[in-house]
Design an enzyme around this catalytic site. Structure first.
Site, PDB file in Angstrom:
ATOM      1  N   ASN A 106       0.876  -1.176   0.000  1.00 24.72           N
ATOM      2  CA  ASN A 106       0.000   0.000   0.000  1.00 24.72           C
ATOM      3  C   ASN A 106       0.913   1.227   0.000  1.00 24.72           C
ATOM      4  O   ASN A 106       1.438   1.615   1.040  1.00 24.72           O
ATOM      5  CB  ASN A 106      -0.885  -0.037   1.257  1.00 24.72           C
TER       6      ASN A 106
ATOM      7  N   ARG B 140      -2.538  -2.223  -3.431  1.00 25.10           N
ATOM      8  CA  ARG B 140      -3.751  -1.450  -3.187  1.00 25.10           C
ATOM      9  C   ARG B 140      -3.701  -0.219  -4.081  1.00 25.10           C
ATOM     10  O   ARG B 140      -2.709   0.527  -4.052  1.00 25.10           O
ATOM     11  CB  ARG B 140      -3.820  -1.023  -1.731  1.00 25.10           C
TER      12      ARG B 140
ATOM     13  N   HIS C  10     -13.222   2.545   0.212  1.00 24.79           N
ATOM     14  CA  HIS C  10     -13.232   1.462   1.221  1.00 24.79           C
ATOM     15  C   HIS C  10     -13.832   0.176   0.651  1.00 24.79           C
ATOM     16  O   HIS C  10     -14.295  -0.686   1.407  1.00 24.79           O
ATOM     17  CB  HIS C  10     -14.056   1.839   2.476  1.00 24.79           C
TER      18      HIS C  10
ATOM     19  N   ASN D 174     -11.095   6.510  11.115  1.00 24.30           N
ATOM     20  CA  ASN D 174     -10.760   7.923  10.956  1.00 24.30           C
ATOM     21  C   ASN D 174     -11.481   8.454   9.723  1.00 24.30           C
ATOM     22  O   ASN D 174     -12.052   9.535   9.737  1.00 24.30           O
ATOM     23  CB  ASN D 174      -9.240   8.060  10.865  1.00 24.30           C
TER      24      ASN D 174
ATOM     25  N   ARG E 232     -12.796  15.175   8.313  1.00 26.12           N
ATOM     26  CA  ARG E 232     -13.541  15.555   7.093  1.00 26.12           C
ATOM     27  C   ARG E 232     -14.985  15.872   7.447  1.00 26.12           C
ATOM     28  O   ARG E 232     -15.589  15.211   8.281  1.00 26.12           O
ATOM     29  CB  ARG E 232     -13.518  14.415   6.073  1.00 26.12           C
TER      30      ARG E 232
ATOM     31  N   ASP F  61      -9.742  11.917  17.271  1.00 27.12           N
ATOM     32  CA  ASP F  61      -9.743  10.544  17.778  1.00 27.12           C
ATOM     33  C   ASP F  61     -10.900  10.353  18.759  1.00 27.12           C
ATOM     34  O   ASP F  61     -10.999  11.086  19.747  1.00 27.12           O
ATOM     35  CB  ASP F  61      -8.400  10.250  18.444  1.00 27.12           C
TER      36      ASP F  61
ATOM     37  N   GLU G  21     -14.943  -1.479  15.429  1.00 20.67           N
ATOM     38  CA  GLU G  21     -14.432  -2.684  16.086  1.00 20.67           C
ATOM     39  C   GLU G  21     -14.219  -2.494  17.578  1.00 20.67           C
ATOM     40  O   GLU G  21     -14.180  -3.465  18.327  1.00 20.67           O
ATOM     41  CB  GLU G  21     -13.100  -3.102  15.431  1.00 20.67           C
TER      42      GLU G  21
ATOM     43  N   GLU H 169      -8.226  -5.674   5.008  1.00 24.24           N
ATOM     44  CA  GLU H 169      -8.095  -5.332   3.591  1.00 24.24           C
ATOM     45  C   GLU H 169      -6.906  -6.049   2.959  1.00 24.24           C
ATOM     46  O   GLU H 169      -6.960  -6.468   1.805  1.00 24.24           O
ATOM     47  CB  GLU H 169      -7.967  -3.812   3.432  1.00 24.24           C
TER      48      GLU H 169
HETATM   49  P1  AMP Z   1      -9.017   3.408  11.565  1.00 26.57           P
HETATM   50  O1  AMP Z   1      -9.041   4.596  10.666  1.00 26.57           O
HETATM   51  O2  AMP Z   1      -9.885   2.290  11.133  1.00 26.57           O
HETATM   52  O3  AMP Z   1      -7.614   2.966  11.898  1.00 26.57           O
HETATM   53  O4  AMP Z   1      -9.666   3.913  12.952  1.00 26.57           O
HETATM   54  C1  AMP Z   1      -8.986   4.831  13.747  1.00 26.57           C
HETATM   55  C2  AMP Z   1      -9.947   5.422  14.711  1.00 26.57           C
HETATM   56  O5  AMP Z   1     -10.548   4.403  15.530  1.00 26.57           O
HETATM   57  C3  AMP Z   1      -9.244   6.328  15.722  1.00 26.57           C
HETATM   58  O6  AMP Z   1      -9.176   7.626  15.236  1.00 26.57           O
HETATM   59  C4  AMP Z   1     -10.147   6.238  16.904  1.00 26.57           C
HETATM   60  O7  AMP Z   1     -11.015   7.338  16.852  1.00 26.57           O
HETATM   61  C5  AMP Z   1     -10.950   4.990  16.754  1.00 26.57           C
HETATM   62  N1  AMP Z   1     -10.750   4.061  17.871  1.00 26.57           N
HETATM   63  C6  AMP Z   1      -9.774   3.169  18.054  1.00 26.57           C
HETATM   64  N2  AMP Z   1      -9.940   2.537  19.241  1.00 26.57           N
HETATM   65  C7  AMP Z   1     -11.046   3.048  19.808  1.00 26.57           C
HETATM   66  C8  AMP Z   1     -11.770   2.828  21.027  1.00 26.57           C
HETATM   67  N3  AMP Z   1     -11.347   1.947  21.907  1.00 26.57           N
HETATM   68  N4  AMP Z   1     -12.867   3.552  21.263  1.00 26.57           N
HETATM   69  C9  AMP Z   1     -13.296   4.467  20.390  1.00 26.57           C
HETATM   70  N5  AMP Z   1     -12.668   4.715  19.235  1.00 26.57           N
HETATM   71  C10 AMP Z   1     -11.568   4.021  18.935  1.00 26.57           C
END
Ligand code: AMP
Length: 403
Positions: free
Chosen positions: A7, A93, A182, A213, A243, A285, A336, A386
Site C-alpha cells: 500500500n 492497493r 473502502h 478515521n 472531514r 480521535d 471494532e 483489507e
Molecule cells: P481506523 O481509521 O480504522 O484505523 O480507525 C482509527 C480510529 O478508531 C481512531 O481515530 C479512533 O477514533 C478509533 N478508535 C480506536 N480505538 C477506539 C476505542 N477503543 N474507542 C473508540 N474509538 C476508537
C-alpha cells in the site's frame, strides 16, 4: 503461496507478507519518510525473529524502500522466507479505478496506462500507487503483480445511486459521479458476514459500516454494492475524524467570500479541520472525545452524537433503499472497538427489527454477533482485513492466469 501486499503512499509504504490460503501473516511493516531520509519498520510474525522499529534506512525513492522490505524478508537471521522465489505475487492497493476497473486485475502495460489516465480523479493517491508498482516491478521483474482498487466493489451501483443531480455532461465528459471508497473493506466484511450467518451472499441484504478515521457506509444487496456514502472523493457521507462529510455547497461560497479563502484553502478546511475534530475542537480521535465528554466537554459530546446520528440515518436510508436489511456490520477502528458508539447507533432502530444485546456488544476486535438472539436484523462486529482480501484476490488472479 505467499503474497506481498503493498500500500504505497506519496512518502510512505505499508507492506504485509501473507499466505492467503491459511490467512497466516508472516511479516508486516512500514517505510516512512521516503524521499526525505527514510525510516524502516519490520515486524516479523514468526517466533524468535527480531523486529526493527523505525530504523534509519536511506530511501531517496520508493525503490530503496521496496529493497529494504525484500532484504528484511529474506534476511538470514530475522527473515521469514528463504529467498525471493518464495514471493509468488504482489498485490497492490490502488485507490481509484474509476469506471475502468470493476474488479482486481493483473497489472500489465494497458493497466498502467489506465492508472495514469485516472490520475486526475485521484491526484494525491494514484501517482503514489503507480510509483509503488513501478518500484516493485524494478526489484521483482518476474513476479506477477495485481491491482486491487478501493473503488471497484462499488461499480455495481445503479445509475440512480451514482449520478449526481448536475448537468449530465459533467458525468459524460468529465466522469463526475459517485465512486465510493473502502470497497475492499466492505467486500471483505460482507463476505465474512455471509459466512457467519451461514448464507450465500446472494441471499442477503447487508449494511456495512466502516467507521474509522475515515468512515463510509455501504448497502450490499445480494453480494453487490448498491449504494455507498462516500462520493466522487472520500470527503462525502458521514462526518469523519477531520472531514466534513456531506455539506450544502452554498456554505463554501459564503465562507470563501467572508474569509477571502481560495478553493484549495476551503478544501483544506473541509478535509483537515472539520468532522469531529472541527466540531469538538478537541481531537479527531474518538477515544479522546469520549474522555473529554466524560469530563463534561459538551462540544466533544456533540461531535460524537452528530457522528452516531449520521451513521444511524444512513443505515435507515439504506434499509429503505434495499427494501429491508438482514444484518448490519460494524468494522474499522471505531466499529471494532467502541461498544458505546455501536450501541448508540443501533439503539432506536427497534422499529426496523434491530435489537442489541448489551452483554454480547461488550466485545472488541473479534468477530461476534452483538444483537439479541431474537433480533430480526443481526448486528455483527467483524474486524476488517483489507490486506488479506488483497492477497486473496491476487492469489486467485495469478492462479487463474497460470491455468
Ligand atoms: P481506523 O481509521 O480504522 O484505523 O480507525 C482509527 C480510529 O478508531 C481512531 O481515530 C479512533 O477514533 C478509533 N478508535 C480506536 N480505538 C477506539 C476505542 N477503543 N474507542 C473508540 N474509538 C476508537
Amino acid at each position: 503461496m505467499n503474497i506481498l501486499v503493498i500500500n504505497a503512499g506519496s512518502s510512505s509504504l505499508k507492506y504485509q507478507l501473507l499466505n492467503p490460503d491459511t490467512g497466516a501473516l508472516l511479516a508486516k511493516g512500514l517505510c516512512e519518510r521516503i524521499g526525505i531520509d527514510g525510516k524502516f519498520t519490520y515486524k516479523p510474525q514468526v517466533e524468535g525473529k527480531a523486529a526493527q522499529d523505525a530504523v534509519d534506512v536511506a530511501m531517496p525513492t520508493h525503490a530503496e524502500a521496496i529493497k529494504a522490505v525484500l532484504d528484511a524478508l529474506v534476511d538470514k537471521d530475522n527473515g521469514v522466507i528463504g529467498s525471493m522465489d518464495e514471493i509468488d505475487a504482489v498485490g497492490h492497493r490502488v485507490v481509484h479505478g474509476a469506471e475502468t476497473f470493476a474488479c482486481s486485475v493483473m497489472i500489465d502495460e494497458r493497466v498502467m496506462q489506465a492508472l495514469e489516465d485516472n490520475i486526475p480523479l485521484a491526484p494525491l493517491h494514484n501517482p503514489a500507487n503507480i510509483v509503488g508498482i513501478k518500484a516493485c516491478q524494478a526489484c521483482m521483474p518476474n513476479v506477477p503483480m495485481v491491482g486491487v482498487f478501493d473503488t471497484a466493489f462499488h461499480q455495481t451501483m445503479p445509475p440512480k445511486a451514482y449520478i449526481y443531480a448536475l448537468p449530465y455532461e459533467y458525468y459524460e465528459k468529465d466522469k463526475v459521479r459517485r465512486y465510493g471508497f473502502h470497497g475492499t473493506s466492505h467486500r471483505y466484511v460482507s463476505g465474512r458476514a455471509a459466512a457467519m450467518l451461514g448464507k450465500d451472499p446472494s441471499q442477503l441484504k447487508l449494511i456495512s459500516c466502516h467507521l474509522g478515521n475515515g468512515s463510509s457506509i455501504t448497502a450490499v444487496d445480494g453480494g453487490k454494492s448498491v449504494d455507498t456514502s462516500m462520493g466522487f472523493t472520500p470527503l462525502a457521507g458521514v462526518p469523519m475524524g477531520t472531514r466534513s462529510g456531506d455539506l450544502d455547497a452554498g456554505v463554501m461560497q459564503y465562507l470563501m467570500n467572508r474569509y477571502n479563502m481560495n478553493i484549495d484553502e476551503m478544501l483544506n478546511v473541509l478535509n483537515k479541520k472539520s468532522g469531529v475534530q472541527g466540531v469538538s475542537g478537541v481531537s479527531s480521535d474518538f477515544r479522546d472525545l469520549d474522555d473529554a465528554a466524560s469530563k463534561g466537554n459538551e462540544r466533544a459530546a456533540l461531535a460524537v452524537d452528530m457522528f452516531n446520528y449520521s451513521v444511524k440515518k444512513t443505515i435507515g436510508a439504506y434499509a429503505a433503499a434495499m427494501g429491508g436489511v438482514d444484518a448490519i456490520i460494524f468494522t474499522a477502528g471505531v466499529g471494532e472497538n467502541s461498544a458505546s458508539q455501536r450501541m448508540a447507533i443501533a439503539s432506536g432502530l427497534e422499529f426496523m427489527g434491530v435489537k442489541m444485546d448489551a452483554e454480547a456488544n461488550n466485545v472488541r476486535g473479534k468477530e461476534a454477533v452483538i444483537s439479541a438472539p431474537d433480533s430480526k436484523v443481526k448486528v455483527l462486529l467483524i474486524p476488517t482485513n483489507e490486506e488479506l482480501m488483497i492477497a486473496m484476490d491476487t492469489a486467485e488472479i495469478v492462479k487463474a492466469a497460470k491455468g
